[in-house]
Every structure is written in structure tokens, then in C-alpha cells.
Design an enzyme around this catalytic site. Structure first.
Site, PDB file in Angstrom:
ATOM      1  N   ASP A  24     -10.633  -2.303 -27.324  1.00  0.00           N
ATOM      2  CA  ASP A  24     -11.970  -2.862 -27.089  1.00  0.00           C
ATOM      3  C   ASP A  24     -12.224  -3.140 -25.620  1.00  0.00           C
ATOM      4  O   ASP A  24     -13.034  -4.009 -25.278  1.00  0.00           O
ATOM      5  CB  ASP A  24     -12.123  -4.168 -27.892  1.00  0.00           C
ATOM      6  CG  ASP A  24     -11.099  -5.212 -27.480  1.00  0.00           C
ATOM      7  OD1 ASP A  24      -9.972  -4.834 -27.113  1.00  0.00           O
ATOM      8  OD2 ASP A  24     -11.422  -6.416 -27.512  1.00  0.00           O
ATOM      9  N   SER A  26     -13.768  -3.344 -22.186  1.00  0.00           N
ATOM     10  CA  SER A  26     -15.140  -3.174 -21.703  1.00  0.00           C
ATOM     11  C   SER A  26     -15.156  -1.967 -20.766  1.00  0.00           C
ATOM     12  O   SER A  26     -14.094  -1.480 -20.342  1.00  0.00           O
ATOM     13  CB  SER A  26     -15.583  -4.431 -20.962  1.00  0.00           C
ATOM     14  OG  SER A  26     -14.769  -4.579 -19.811  1.00  0.00           O
ATOM     15  N   ARG A  33      -7.959   0.989 -16.255  1.00  0.00           N
ATOM     16  CA  ARG A  33      -6.893   1.737 -16.963  1.00  0.00           C
ATOM     17  C   ARG A  33      -6.985   3.225 -16.602  1.00  0.00           C
ATOM     18  O   ARG A  33      -5.968   3.864 -16.354  1.00  0.00           O
ATOM     19  CB  ARG A  33      -7.014   1.567 -18.471  1.00  0.00           C
ATOM     20  CG  ARG A  33      -7.147   0.139 -18.956  1.00  0.00           C
ATOM     21  CD  ARG A  33      -5.805  -0.608 -19.022  1.00  0.00           C
ATOM     22  NE  ARG A  33      -6.011  -1.928 -19.585  1.00  0.00           N
ATOM     23  CZ  ARG A  33      -6.097  -3.063 -18.875  1.00  0.00           C
ATOM     24  NH1 ARG A  33      -5.931  -3.044 -17.565  1.00  0.00           N
ATOM     25  NH2 ARG A  33      -6.311  -4.225 -19.464  1.00  0.00           N
ATOM     26  N   LYS A  97     -15.303  -6.292 -30.662  1.00  0.00           N
ATOM     27  CA  LYS A  97     -15.329  -7.371 -29.649  1.00  0.00           C
ATOM     28  C   LYS A  97     -16.783  -7.798 -29.491  1.00  0.00           C
ATOM     29  O   LYS A  97     -17.654  -6.953 -29.252  1.00  0.00           O
ATOM     30  CB  LYS A  97     -14.796  -6.806 -28.338  1.00  0.00           C
ATOM     31  CG  LYS A  97     -15.009  -7.655 -27.102  1.00  0.00           C
ATOM     32  CD  LYS A  97     -14.876  -6.729 -25.885  1.00  0.00           C
ATOM     33  CE  LYS A  97     -14.979  -7.457 -24.577  1.00  0.00           C
ATOM     34  NZ  LYS A  97     -13.731  -8.146 -24.260  1.00  0.00           N
ATOM     35  N   GLU A 177      -9.608 -15.754 -29.973  1.00  0.00           N
ATOM     36  CA  GLU A 177      -8.586 -15.436 -28.963  1.00  0.00           C
ATOM     37  C   GLU A 177      -8.704 -16.318 -27.727  1.00  0.00           C
ATOM     38  O   GLU A 177      -9.494 -16.037 -26.825  1.00  0.00           O
ATOM     39  CB  GLU A 177      -8.689 -13.965 -28.527  1.00  0.00           C
ATOM     40  CG  GLU A 177      -7.638 -13.609 -27.476  1.00  0.00           C
ATOM     41  CD  GLU A 177      -7.745 -12.182 -26.938  1.00  0.00           C
ATOM     42  OE1 GLU A 177      -8.746 -11.497 -27.195  1.00  0.00           O
ATOM     43  OE2 GLU A 177      -6.804 -11.774 -26.240  1.00  0.00           O
ATOM     44  N   LYS A 219      -5.652 -15.014 -32.446  1.00  0.00           N
ATOM     45  CA  LYS A 219      -4.994 -14.089 -31.517  1.00  0.00           C
ATOM     46  C   LYS A 219      -4.655 -14.879 -30.275  1.00  0.00           C
ATOM     47  O   LYS A 219      -5.550 -15.429 -29.632  1.00  0.00           O
ATOM     48  CB  LYS A 219      -5.922 -12.923 -31.179  1.00  0.00           C
ATOM     49  CG  LYS A 219      -5.426 -12.034 -30.038  1.00  0.00           C
ATOM     50  CD  LYS A 219      -6.121 -10.700 -30.008  1.00  0.00           C
ATOM     51  CE  LYS A 219      -5.633  -9.865 -28.835  1.00  0.00           C
ATOM     52  NZ  LYS A 219      -6.048  -8.455 -28.928  1.00  0.00           N
ATOM     53  N   GLY A 262      -0.922  -9.035 -22.935  1.00  0.00           N
ATOM     54  CA  GLY A 262      -1.195  -9.799 -21.716  1.00  0.00           C
ATOM     55  C   GLY A 262      -0.580  -9.324 -20.415  1.00  0.00           C
ATOM     56  O   GLY A 262      -0.558 -10.078 -19.446  1.00  0.00           O
ATOM     57  N   SER A 289      -1.515  -7.664 -31.825  1.00  0.00           N
ATOM     58  CA  SER A 289      -2.853  -7.106 -31.593  1.00  0.00           C
ATOM     59  C   SER A 289      -2.850  -6.666 -30.139  1.00  0.00           C
ATOM     60  O   SER A 289      -3.528  -7.252 -29.295  1.00  0.00           O
ATOM     61  CB  SER A 289      -3.923  -8.162 -31.865  1.00  0.00           C
ATOM     62  OG  SER A 289      -5.191  -7.656 -31.505  1.00  0.00           O
ATOM     63  N   GLY A 291      -3.165  -4.399 -26.733  1.00  0.00           N
ATOM     64  CA  GLY A 291      -3.964  -3.395 -26.045  1.00  0.00           C
ATOM     65  C   GLY A 291      -3.043  -2.531 -25.208  1.00  0.00           C
ATOM     66  O   GLY A 291      -2.617  -1.438 -25.589  1.00  0.00           O
ATOM     67  N   ARG A 292      -2.654  -3.103 -24.039  1.00  0.00           N
ATOM     68  CA  ARG A 292      -1.803  -2.335 -23.122  1.00  0.00           C
ATOM     69  C   ARG A 292      -0.472  -1.953 -23.748  1.00  0.00           C
ATOM     70  O   ARG A 292      -0.018  -0.818 -23.590  1.00  0.00           O
ATOM     71  CB  ARG A 292      -1.581  -3.146 -21.831  1.00  0.00           C
ATOM     72  CG  ARG A 292      -2.768  -3.082 -20.910  1.00  0.00           C
ATOM     73  CD  ARG A 292      -2.756  -4.187 -19.888  1.00  0.00           C
ATOM     74  NE  ARG A 292      -3.123  -5.474 -20.474  1.00  0.00           N
ATOM     75  CZ  ARG A 292      -3.211  -6.613 -19.796  1.00  0.00           C
ATOM     76  NH1 ARG A 292      -2.921  -6.635 -18.501  1.00  0.00           N
ATOM     77  NH2 ARG A 292      -3.575  -7.721 -20.389  1.00  0.00           N
TER      78      ARG A 292
HETATM   79  P1  13P Z   1      -3.510  -6.768 -24.088  1.00  0.00           P
HETATM   80  O1  13P Z   1      -2.518  -6.616 -25.222  1.00  0.00           O
HETATM   81  O2  13P Z   1      -3.511  -5.611 -23.142  1.00  0.00           O
HETATM   82  O3  13P Z   1      -3.408  -8.121 -23.440  1.00  0.00           O
HETATM   83  O4  13P Z   1      -4.947  -6.694 -24.744  1.00  0.00           O
HETATM   84  C1  13P Z   1      -5.204  -7.365 -25.913  1.00  0.00           C
HETATM   85  C2  13P Z   1      -6.589  -7.865 -25.926  1.00  0.00           C
HETATM   86  O5  13P Z   1      -7.357  -7.546 -26.786  1.00  0.00           O
HETATM   87  C3  13P Z   1      -6.994  -8.793 -24.865  1.00  0.00           C
HETATM   88  O6  13P Z   1      -8.235  -9.341 -25.181  1.00  0.00           O
END
Ligand code: 13P
Length: 336
Positions: A24, A26, A33, A97, A177, A219, A262, A289, A291-292
Site C-alpha cells: 500500500d 503511497s 523504492r 490503506k 497501526e 498492526k 519498519g 504484515s 511491506g519491505r
Molecule cells: P514495512 O513492513 O516496510 O514497515 O511496511 C509495513 C507497512 O504497511 C507500514 O505502514
């Protein structure tokens, strides 16, 4: 949607051995990235990249849900199949999101408050029509010399609770979150104190806004040493401190907790989750959950050669999902 339906979506999001892929970012964040792999930040590249991720073969084996961005939830594959249909057919719950980003908190230099409550009821109705079943809102808490202030923690908790109540009214599971950032040279104990205060304030605010915890997912960050702290806590210390913090601040009626990565390395994110689950049982399922920590290895491959590395990038998404799924069961092995 009844509370039972919200509860069953929430439980499916943290089904045993499964977790969530956060895609998600932005438009501004995905630019960062893409810049790291020299990919131009065009709408078509964003669409193609997300298509690669969500069409990963057998994604639903270890992934229960995917968090999408406003642009992404409206997109389709090159062949014209809506992303939400791809996900639903794969057994992956579509989420969205819904916050409008963290902005400077007036009067409190260096601190942020998340915006997006105005008009949220109408936007949520639109996302429900598009097929979303849960919605995420991220608050950012910054550790610094004199921060966070109680005002910042409370303003963010209040906004999270207002958004969560609107989600449940609309029939969406709120994924609340509050992220305490890893930036800084503070030690593990400072992260513990700030995370505990943030979570206590959040659950107080959720109670005041009549949010039903049974239909809510948390989260949050793990309790870790600041990125620049010379004394980095090891895997067991992080796991132990995070569990202690959650037990002190999170009601047992919550159906599940998922972690953000994070900025942790892929391996740390997996090892920490695994260690926590080996210390169980806990009052709630603990899953991911990320992202990176779900995407970075795949993004590198795809960014290098979008065509030639397509299958390999998808295999990497599947591998990271599998490793984190095993960690959600406390069954991951280093090097495995
Ligand atoms: P990260 O795991 O890269 O921190 O991203 C998760 C996320 O959704 C942050 O809002």
C-alpha cells in the site's frame, strides 16, 4: 456487516501460518523504492509491479490478505482482470490503506499526526463497493530528545479510534497501526516505554469510541533498539521485550496482532517473529504484515530485468511468504 462477520474476517487475516503482504505504498513512498532499483515511477510501472506481486503462484498458501493503495485497488492486470478479483480468487483478502498520510503536528516540532478523517465515511463506502474487507490507518510516533509528547500520542490515538469506529460502521475490519519508528540512537528500554504508552493510549481511545475489539486487528512495531543505538538487542531480547509490552497493553479479546517490518532486514523480521511464537502460547496469534521485508528481494530482481526475472521475483515473494508463515507458527529455521 455484523460483529460476527467482522470477527470472522479478522480471524481469517491471522489464520495459522498466514500473514499479510503490505503493498500500500503511497505514490511518494513507492518512488523511493523504485529509485533504489532505477525504475521510473510511472503509473504503468506501479501497475506492472503490483501485478507481478499479486499473481505470484500459490500466494494464498501463506498470505491471508493484501493491503492496497487507492490507485492499486482500482487497477487490473494487463489482461484486464481487476486486482481485487485476482486476490479473492487466490484466497487473499483485499484491504485498503485509508489514511492520507502523516503531517507535521502544529506546535510540536518534529512530531506527526495522521490526517484523513474528513470525508472518510464516504471514501470507506467506495472501498467496500470495490471489494475491500479491511482498512489500514498508520500513525507515526517519533522517538527523539524530547519526543514523543503525550499530545502527539493522544492526537494519533484519537484519530485511529475515530477511523476504526467508521470502519466498523461501514463493515470493514480496522487494522489500527501505531508505528513507533526505529530511527534514532535510543535503546530497547526507551522503545519499550514509548510503545507501551502508545498502545495504552490507543486502546483507551478505542474503548471511548465504542470500537469492538473482536473485530479489530492491531498492526504494530516490535520493541527494538534504535537503528543508531550502539548496543543492539539480540533476537531473544527483542522477542521477550515485545511480548512483555504487548501483554501489558493489549487486551486479550483482540483477535490478532501483526507486525510491520519498519526497516528491519528480511532475516531479522522473520527471526524476531519466529522467536516470539516459540515463546508462546500468547493471548493472540502473532503474525506479519510486512511491506519491505516481504518485497525488497523481489523488487531487486524485478527492477534489474522486468521480463527475464519475472518468475524468479515471484518465487522470491513466495519464499518470503513461506518463511514468514513458518515464523508465524514458530517453525522457521535459519537458512531454511
Ligand atoms: P514495512 O513492513 O516496510 O514497515 O511496511 C509495513 C507497512 O504497511 C507500514 O505502514
Amino acid at each position: 456487516m455484523s460483529i460476527e462477520e467482522l470477527e470472522s474476517v479478522a480471524q481469517a487475516m491471522v489464520a495459522p501460518g498466514k500473514g499479510i503482504i503490505a503493498i500500500d505504498e503511497s505514490t511518494g513512498t513507492i518512488k523511493k523504492r523504485f529509485d533504489s532499483v532505477n525504475v521510473p515511477n510511472t503509473e504503468e510501472n506501479r501497475r506492472a509491479y503490483r501485478e507481478m506481486l499479486i499473481t505470484t503462484p500459490n500466494l494464498g498458501e501463506h498470505i491471508s490478505g493484501a493491503i492496497l493503495y487507492d490507485e492499486t485497488i482500482r487497477q487490473a492486470t494487463k489482461a484486464g482482470v481487476p486486482f481485487t478479483k485476482i486476490l479473492t480468487d487466490a484466497g487473499v483478502i483485499p484491504g485498503i490503506k485509508v489514511d492520507m498520510g502523516a503531517k507535521p503536528l502544529a506546535g510540536f516540532p518534529g512530531e506527526l499526526v495522521t490526517e484523513g478523517l474528513d470525508g472518510l465515511r464516504e471514501r470507506l463506502a467506495g472501498y467496500v463497493k470495490l471489494g475491500a474487507k479491511f482498512a489500514k490507518w498508520r500513525a507515526v510516533i517519533t522517538i527523539g530528545e524530547d519526543t514523543p509528547s503525550g499530545t502527539c500520542i493522544e492526537a494519533n490515538a484519537h484519530a485511529l479510534a475515530r477511523y476504526a469506529a467508521l470502519c466498523q460502521e461501514a463493515g470493514l475490519v480496522p487494522m489500527v497501526e501505531p508505528e513507533v519508528l526505529m530511527d534514532g540512537d535510543h535503546d530497547l528500554d526507551v522503545c519499550y516505554e514509548v510503545t507501551e504508552a502508545t498502545l495504552r493510549s490507543l486502546f483507551g481511545a478505542l474503548y471511548e469510541q465504542n470500537v469492538m475489539l473482536e473485530g479489530t486487528i492491531l498492526k504494530c512495531n516490535m520493541v527494538v533498539s534504535g537503528k543508531d543505538c550502539p548496543d543492539q538487542a539480540d533476537v531473544d531480547e527483542v522477542a521477550e521485550a515485545t511480548i512483555r509490552c504487548l501483554r501489558s497493553a493489549v487486551p486479550a479479546s483482540l483477535p490478532g496482532i501483526v507486525f510491520l517490518s519498519g526497516g528491519q532486514s528480511d532475516e531479522d523480521a522473520t527471526a524476531h517473529l519466529n522467536a516470539m511464537n516459540q515463546m508462546g502460547p500468547h493471548p493472540w496469534p502473532l503474525s506479519f504484515s510486512y511491506g519491505r521485508a516481504m518485497q525488497s528481494a523481489a523488487l531487486k530482481l524485478w527492477g534489474k530485468d522486468m521480463q527475464a526475472n519475472y518468475g524468479e521475483a515471484q518465487a522470491m515473494v513466495h519464499l518470503r511468504a513461506k518463511q514468514n508463515g513458518l515464523a508465524a507458527l514458530g517453525q522457521w529455521k535459519k537458512g531454511g
